[in-house]
Structures are given as C-alpha cells and as structure tokens.
Design a protein around this motif. Structure first.
Motif, mmCIF file in Angstrom:
data_model
loop_
_atom_site.group_PDB
_atom_site.id
_atom_site.type_symbol
_atom_site.label_atom_id
_atom_site.label_comp_id
_atom_site.label_asym_id
_atom_site.label_seq_id
_atom_site.Cartn_x
_atom_site.Cartn_y
_atom_site.Cartn_z
ATOM 1 N N TRP A 116 0.826 -1.204 0.000
ATOM 2 C CA TRP A 116 0.000 0.000 0.000
ATOM 3 C C TRP A 116 0.868 1.265 0.000
ATOM 4 C CZ3 TRP A 116 -4.946 0.833 -0.932
ATOM 5 C CH2 TRP A 116 -5.548 2.031 -0.528
ATOM 6 N N ASN A 117 0.417 2.271 -0.708
ATOM 7 C CA ASN A 117 1.105 3.563 -0.764
ATOM 8 C C ASN A 117 2.554 3.407 -1.198
ATOM 9 O OD1 ASN A 117 0.930 6.366 -0.525
ATOM 10 N ND2 ASN A 117 1.835 6.348 1.519
ATOM 11 N N LYS A 118 2.757 2.490 -2.155
ATOM 12 C CA LYS A 118 4.079 2.284 -2.769
ATOM 13 C C LYS A 118 5.142 1.914 -1.724
ATOM 14 C CE LYS A 118 2.733 5.753 -6.186
ATOM 15 N NZ LYS A 118 2.025 4.805 -7.018
ATOM 16 N N TYR A 119 4.783 1.042 -0.811
ATOM 17 C CA TYR A 119 5.646 0.529 0.258
ATOM 18 C C TYR A 119 5.963 1.565 1.337
ATOM 19 C CZ TYR A 119 6.535 -3.199 -3.157
ATOM 20 O OH TYR A 119 6.404 -4.208 -4.074
ATOM 21 N N ASP A 120 5.331 2.715 1.299
ATOM 22 C CA ASP A 120 5.563 3.730 2.330
ATOM 23 C C ASP A 120 4.483 3.557 3.393
ATOM 24 O OD1 ASP A 120 6.323 5.870 3.836
ATOM 25 O OD2 ASP A 120 5.607 7.402 2.425
ATOM 26 N N ASN A 121 4.687 2.558 4.266
ATOM 27 C CA ASN A 121 3.695 2.265 5.298
ATOM 28 C C ASN A 121 4.348 1.490 6.426
ATOM 29 O OD1 ASN A 121 3.285 -0.784 4.842
ATOM 30 N ND2 ASN A 121 3.013 0.073 2.779
#
Length: 791
Positions: free
Chosen positions: A751-756
């Motif tokens: 999710w969120n381009k791995y920014d989580n």
C-alpha cells in the motif's frame, strides 16, 4: 456499494454469477508454456489460442504487476523482443480436449475375419445419467467404416448399443435405465444372429433395488470389426447419431469396475481377450489386463483412481491396505491433465536470467486488436551452478496453491462447490474473470466439483491458467491474491535488496530438491497463501530451521492441506479433502487416501504436523470482509529487547506503538484467511506473541475444525479465536521463525508504494534476521505474558 480494497479499473460489479450469453463474443489471446518451471539457458514451448488473426510477443521478467494508484509502480523488465517481423504469429483458436478415458491400442490387431462372437461384462455406476449427450462405457466403434460396437448410456440415461455391420451402424435402445450413483453389472453378448443384454442392479445395504432386466434383438448380419479404432473405456471415437469424431468424445461421467472381454472364433467357445483389474497400478496411468493376453491400456486426462468399487463395504478405508473394494476408476467429461496444444514458438531463457516470475506477453499485432493481450506466466529457478554465490534471501512462491486455485469456478452459484459471499459483497467481473468464466474447457481446480457432482482431486499446469496473471484481482475478495499478491513482496525485495539480492523459488523446487533447494540462504520467506505443502516441503523447512536458517511466514492459512506430487509428472498435483477443514468439496469416506503415493489426505493437522508446531501459528478463521489492523502487546512495545522491531513506527503518548496495518488493498493487514497461536496445537513454548488483530466483524467465521460442539458463537464479534497473531521464536538451530497469520499482509505491505508501517516492520525483521544480531531480547518475559494472554 463500496467494495473491499477500493476501486480497481476494468471491472463490472454484479451479484450474479453466470455468463448469461455475455462476453462470449470478446476477442481473446491466451496460452501456457511447457515446462512451467525452467532453469537459465533452457527453452520453453509457448502454446497459444487466439481469436484474432495475428499477434506479437515479448519475454519479460515480472517484478510487480498490480495496477492501482496506491500500488508500487508496475515493473516488467524486458528480457527479449524478437526482431520486427519475426515476432508476428498467425493466430489460431484452440480448445482443450477435456475428458478422461482409457485406451487399449492392441484391439486394432484383432483379425476380424475370424471373430464370430463377443461377450462383455462390466460394473457401472453412473454419476450423471442425463448428460445431454451419449456416454460411451466400452467402445471399439469406427463410425467411418461402420464397424465395431459401443455400449453406452444415451441422452436420457438408458442403456443403448451401436453395432456396425460394415455397411451401416444399427442402434439398439434397451429401455433399461441404470440408477444414479448405484452399481449395476451389465453383460452384453453379440454373435452372428443376435444381441443380448442383461443388467443386474447391485444390492445397497437394505435399499430396495430393481429386478434384473434383459433385452434381446436380432442383428441384420455379422458384426464387423474391420475398423482401425482402438478399444476405449468411458469414451468413444464418435459423436451424436453417431458421427465420426477425430478425437475421443461421448465421455462417461461415472465409475467403471472390472471390464471383461471374451471373443469367439467358432461361435461356440469363448476365450478371454482381456480382464481388467483397476485396483492394480493405482498410482500410474496404466490399466492392467490380468489375463494371459496382457492387453494393457493407458489412461488419458487423469481420471480419479483409488475410489470405491461395487464390492466396497467400509471394512477398510485405506486402499493400500484393502484386499478388495478399490477396483473402480471414476471418469469425468471435464477431467484435463494436458491440453496438448501444439507449440507456436519457443523462447530461450537467457543464461544469466535471475530467478523469478516471467511472462510471455502476447498482444494483438494491429491497432484494432492491440488491447487483446495476455501475460502467460512461468517461473525461472535459480541457476543450479550458482549455489556457492547465492544471495542470503529467498522467497518461495506457492505454486502448489496456485495450481489448487487454477481456473476455479467458486463464483458459479449453480455448483455445490460455490463460495457463498457474506456481507453483501458482490462478484467482481473484470477481463480476467470473464475469460476464466467463458473458458469452461480449461479444466477444474481443487475447489470445484466436476459436472457430475464429484470432487476434483487433480490439478495440472499443462493448460492455460487464467488466474495466475500479474494483474489478477480476486473476484470475491476484490484484491490481489496468491500470485498477484506475492508479487508485492517480490517488488519489495527488489526495492530493498536490489536485482540479484534475493532468489525466487517455488513449491515445486522445495518439493523436488528438499532442503538442498534452501541451502545457502539465511532467510526464506513464504508467499501470502502457502496452503498446500507436501511432506517433502515440510521436512525441507524443518531441516532448514534445524540448520540455523530463519523463516518469515508472511501469509495466512498456510501449511494446511496435504498435497502430493508424482516426481515423474510434476505438472500434476493431487489433494484429497475429507470431512474436516475449510473446504468447498468433500470426498466420500474411503476415498481420502492419495492415489499417487498412498498417503492419507486431508489436513496436516490431522496427520500430526500442525502448522503451529513449526511456524508458531495455524489457520483458524476466514472472511471476505475488510481486514483490520494489529495491536502490539504493551509488554512487547515496552521491552528494550524488541526496540529494533519498532524502528520507524509511530508511538502514542504512553510510548506504545500505534495500530499496525490500518490500510491496504483489502482493508487492514489482518484479513482474508487468518492464523493464531495455539500452544495446545504445538506452538513452541518459547514463542513470543508480538501482536494480535484488533477484532473482526461478522463476515469472518471460525473454521469447523476449531470447535467440537455445535457451531455457536463462531463469528468475528463473538469468538476470541478469530484473530491473527504475530509471533516469533528462536529455533534449536539458532535461527528464528517470524509469522504474521494473514493473507492480507502483502496487500498492506504494498500500500502507498511501500511507504507504510507494515513495510517498515517487515524490513526491520528481515534486516535483523540477515544481520544475525541478537533477536530474542525480552523474549522470556514476553513469552510468559503471551501464554497468559491466550490461555
């Protein structure tokens, strides 16, 4: 209405399930490759069906294929593109020759001029009386030459015969109707003057059964056996009327037992030509003639063996121990082991190709058909010559699970194997689903019943598998699942470790090579749904852990069903499900022992190899609603020994870590099928409970093996057993097992381009295990707290 995971493009949302004549006029190009797994330097044959006149192709390595605004960037690395012009292939539409049967080629050598009579006998158990077409039981009919004979069930389900005289084919309708799923012995006699039939219905305990039935009719002339047709069982080389057929047709849906054939050369004395005992060579595709003539035959398209015959009485439910009761074979018109499509072109895997998921991208060659495309997926294993220089990390893609779900039809609400969606979640009908739904010829999954209502036990990679695609979104969960979700982890490893910083293995590699497939790695990561391990795989993981390797089980409902593979036919996987477990089919008693190796089927839990005993957690519940986040225990968040685990994660005013995994393509990080810790089922005593899901709604239900009393209080809001547990423990080899207990984990990781936070925690664990740093700090106190919390 809002659907789990939000909006994905190119989808029609519907509460229906049937095609209703729609989508059948859509153009398509689909295919498969053989072999499904290849090594660098090997060649793979590409087999394509196309409704468009011409298509082009390229070879790519798939790093991440999910298309969504919140997903990481789609990454398909070009490996090879043919020179312009040579990449254009003429399209040809192909269907699969589904249907299982037996064939005996030696029948074609019978000297016709000497045959004065034929006698046949066989036990028959029909499972689909009114199939809408003729169902051949035994046939040597050659419709081209009007010769031979066929014993069959006609469209209405009554016994019928075709007899060829050389000039014409005469049909005899006996009016004898067999019973659904009940055994009968049928005897046929043909001589120069007449045809006679006798049908005797077998006893079934105290059930009333019909009296024996007889039929007799004159024939206009001697039986002609001048054709070139082989002897076939459960199919014939003819269609309706009967018209000649180029391949086997008129498939039988049901069981045959003990076919016996006698021939007479003088009209008086009959000599056994063949007597088949299907209880012999059960693990093979051979049928054995026990007569001195040894007219053995072969099976086509993997019918089901090790099933109950006419003499079965429940005395012994294991065919490997039984002295009688397993002399039948169950044939189906929708069995498919090998599509046997011709090769359209061949692709060579480069010698320096990194391991991973690859795809042959086929696409319309002109602007009108440019949108018609498919990604024919296959897998490249690590170069066996590079073991000394392997990276320290590998992910094992769950190819047995992929095959288990291959082209599944659980959306079809007319089938007994349907999935009943809870919470009003509709069926998502995108392009991948529409192709899968309209191509009913592509065989069954291990979640389907056959057309006759019996459960499927085999699945195969030698056919197009349309839900193993980079952009596949599951029709029921509205999110990536299995292969498409596992790519999110591949993309994460590529981002964190770089190209060549990790290897990609498959279930097939671990099964066939054992612990040697894992040698040299420090950390092995699972797919999101490693549901179908073989014994060889479980032993390999255990040996890897005992040698000091660490395992990250980043999925749910893993290591659940027993799977069996024949090394001689690794494209074919067998699973026998019984009366336990979360399942869409159930095999009858006495048929839950695998035919390929005689091992008991069902749950690994029932075999004494619970997932908890190695991975710390095991399956407990599932639901198709939105997932929920995890909450860490206060003891763990306040323990200095686990400070490394929470690097980069937010803490509240009290110093505790905030909820983990609140977002994802399927809602929160705990969802879909989920696992929990259970010391009573073997969770190691030093296991640390790190976090637990925060509570699931009533779209989630407890698995039936989790309770021994009537199923009450078994939905999310009323059952404390319905949860994901995140755990970790040190093994006796000095490595660690880290498990999260949720199929949804990768949907939140990407999710969120791995920014989580899920991605950060996953990296914290992987980095720690790779570094070899002290990982178990505070474990004893936390383990005690965990034990108390779940007691």
């Amino acid at each position: 209405m809002a659907t789990p995971g939000g909006h994905f493009a190119d989808a029609e949302i519907s509460t229906g399930s049937a095609l209703d004549g729609k989508y059948l006029d859509e153009d398509e190009v689909i295919g498969y490759v053989e072999p499904w797994m290849a090594s660098p330097g090997e060649r793979v044959d590409v087999k394509v069906s196309s409704t468009i006149p011409k298509y082009t192709w390229t070879l790519v390595r798939i790093v991440q294929g999910l298309e969504h605004p919140k997903a990481p960037e789609v990454k398909k690395e070009l490996v090879f593109k043919p020179t312009p012009g040579s990449d254009i292939i003429d399209g040809s539409y192909r269907r699969c020759n589904s249907g299982s049967y037996a064939v005996v080629d030696s029948w074609k050598a019978i000297p016709n001029e000497r045959i004065m009579g034929v006698r046949l006998s066989c036990f028959v158990e029909p499972w689909l009386l009114e199939a809408g077409h003729d169902q051949a039981l035994i046939s040597c009919l050659d419709a081209h030459n009007s010769s031979g004979f066929a014993l069959l069930l006609n469209k209405s389900g009554t016994l019928c015969f075709y007899v060829g005289s050389g000039d014409a084919i005469q049909q005899f309708d006996t009016g004898i109707r067999l019973r659904h799923r009940r055994w009968a012995e049928v005897k046929l006699s043909i001589d120069t003057r007449q045809l006679a039939v006798h049908a005797r219905h077998c006893e079934n305990l105290a059930e009333i059964y019909p009296e024996p039935a007889d039929f007799c009719a004159p024939i206009p002339g001697p039986l002609a056996l001048t054709g070139s047709s082989p002897l076939t069982l459960a199919a014939g080389l003819f269609g309706e009327d009967p018209r000649p057929a180029a391949t086997a047709a008129s498939f039988f849906n049901g069981r045959l037992d003990s076919p016996h054939i006698e021939l007479s050369y003088d009209g008086n004395t009959y000599i056994t030509w063949a007597s088949y005992d299907f209880s012999l060579n059960i693990p093979t595709d051979k049928i054995t003639d026990t007569s001195e003539k040894v007219h053995h035959g072969v099976l086509v398209n993997a019918p089901t063996r090790a099933v109950r015959d006419h003499s079965w009485d429940g005395a012994e439910p294991d065919w490997t121990k039984a002295k009688y009761g397993y002399g039948a074979i169950h044939f189906h018109e929708d069995d498919l082991d090998d599509a046997m499509w011709p090769t359209d072109f061949t692709v060579q895997v480069p010698n320096d190709a990194p391991s991973g998921a690859y795809a042959v991208i086929v696409q319309g060659a002109d602007e009108e058909h440019r949108h018609v495309t498919d990604a024919i997926t296959f897998f490249v294993r690590p170069d066996p010559r590079s073991q000394a220089t392997r990276p320290k990390t590998a992910i094992v893609l769950s190819t047995f699970t992929y095959l288990a779900y291959a082209n599944e039809h659980m959306y079809d609400q007319s089938r007994a194997s349907r999935m009943e969606l809870s919470g009003g979640v509709p069926i998502r009908k995108d392009a991948n689903w529409r192709r899968m739904a309209r191509r009913a010829d592509l065989g069954c999954s291990l979640y389907d019943v056959h057309r006759d209502g019996s459960g499927a036990v085999f699945t195969s990679s030698r056919r197009p598998i349309l839900n193993i695609r980079p952009d596949y979104i599951n029709w029921a969960f509205h999110r990536p699942r299995e292969f498409s979700a596992d790519q999110l982890m591949i993309g994460f490893l590529e981002q964190q470790l770089g190209r060549g910083g990790y290897d990609v293995l498959t279930d097939h590699d671990v099964h066939l090579q054992g612990v040697d497939a894992l040698a040299g790695y420090k950390v092995v990561i699972t797919g999101c749904h490693p549901e179908y391990p073989s014994l060889e795989m479980l032993n390999a993981y255990r040996a890897f852990a005992n040698r000091g390797g660490s395992i990250m089980y980043l999925g749910g409902n893993g290591f659940y069903w027993c799977a069996v593979v024949d090394p001689a036919r690794p494209h074919r996987v067998e699973v026998r499900k019984g009366d336990q477990g979360c399942r869409s089919i159930e095999l009858p008693a006495g048929e839950r022992v695998h035919s390929l190796n005689g091992a008991h089927g069902g749950l690994w839990r029932a075999r004494g190899r619970t997932p908890q005993s190695l991975f710390g957690i095991g399956s407990c519940a599932c639901g198709n609603g939105l997932g929920v986040p995890y909450r860490f225990s206060d003891e763990v968040t306040r323990s200095g020994g686990f400070a490394w685990l929470f690097e980069g994660l937010e803490r509240d005013e009290a110093g505790n870590v905030a909820l983990l995994g609140t977002e994802g393509f399927g809602g929160g990080a705990s969802g879909d099928e989920i696992d929990r810790l259970d010391f009573g089922l073997g969770t190691p005593s030093n296991t640390v409970l790190l976090a637990t899901s925060t509570g699931h709604d009533d779209t989630f239900g407890l698995f039936n093996e989790e309770t021994m009393f009537p199923m009450v209080n078994t939905v999310g809001s009323a059952c404390a057993k319905i949860r994901s547990d995140m755990v970790m423990y040190e093994t006796n080899g000095g490595g660690f097992i880290f498990s999260v207990g949720s199929i949804n984990w990768y949907c939140s990781l990407g999710w969120n381009k791995y920014d989580n936070d899920v991605a950060r925690l996953t990296w914290n664990v992987l980095r720690r295990l790779l570094s070899g740093s002290e990982t178990r700090g505070g474990a004893s106190d936390s383990a005690a707290a965990a034990t108390a919390a779940v007691a």
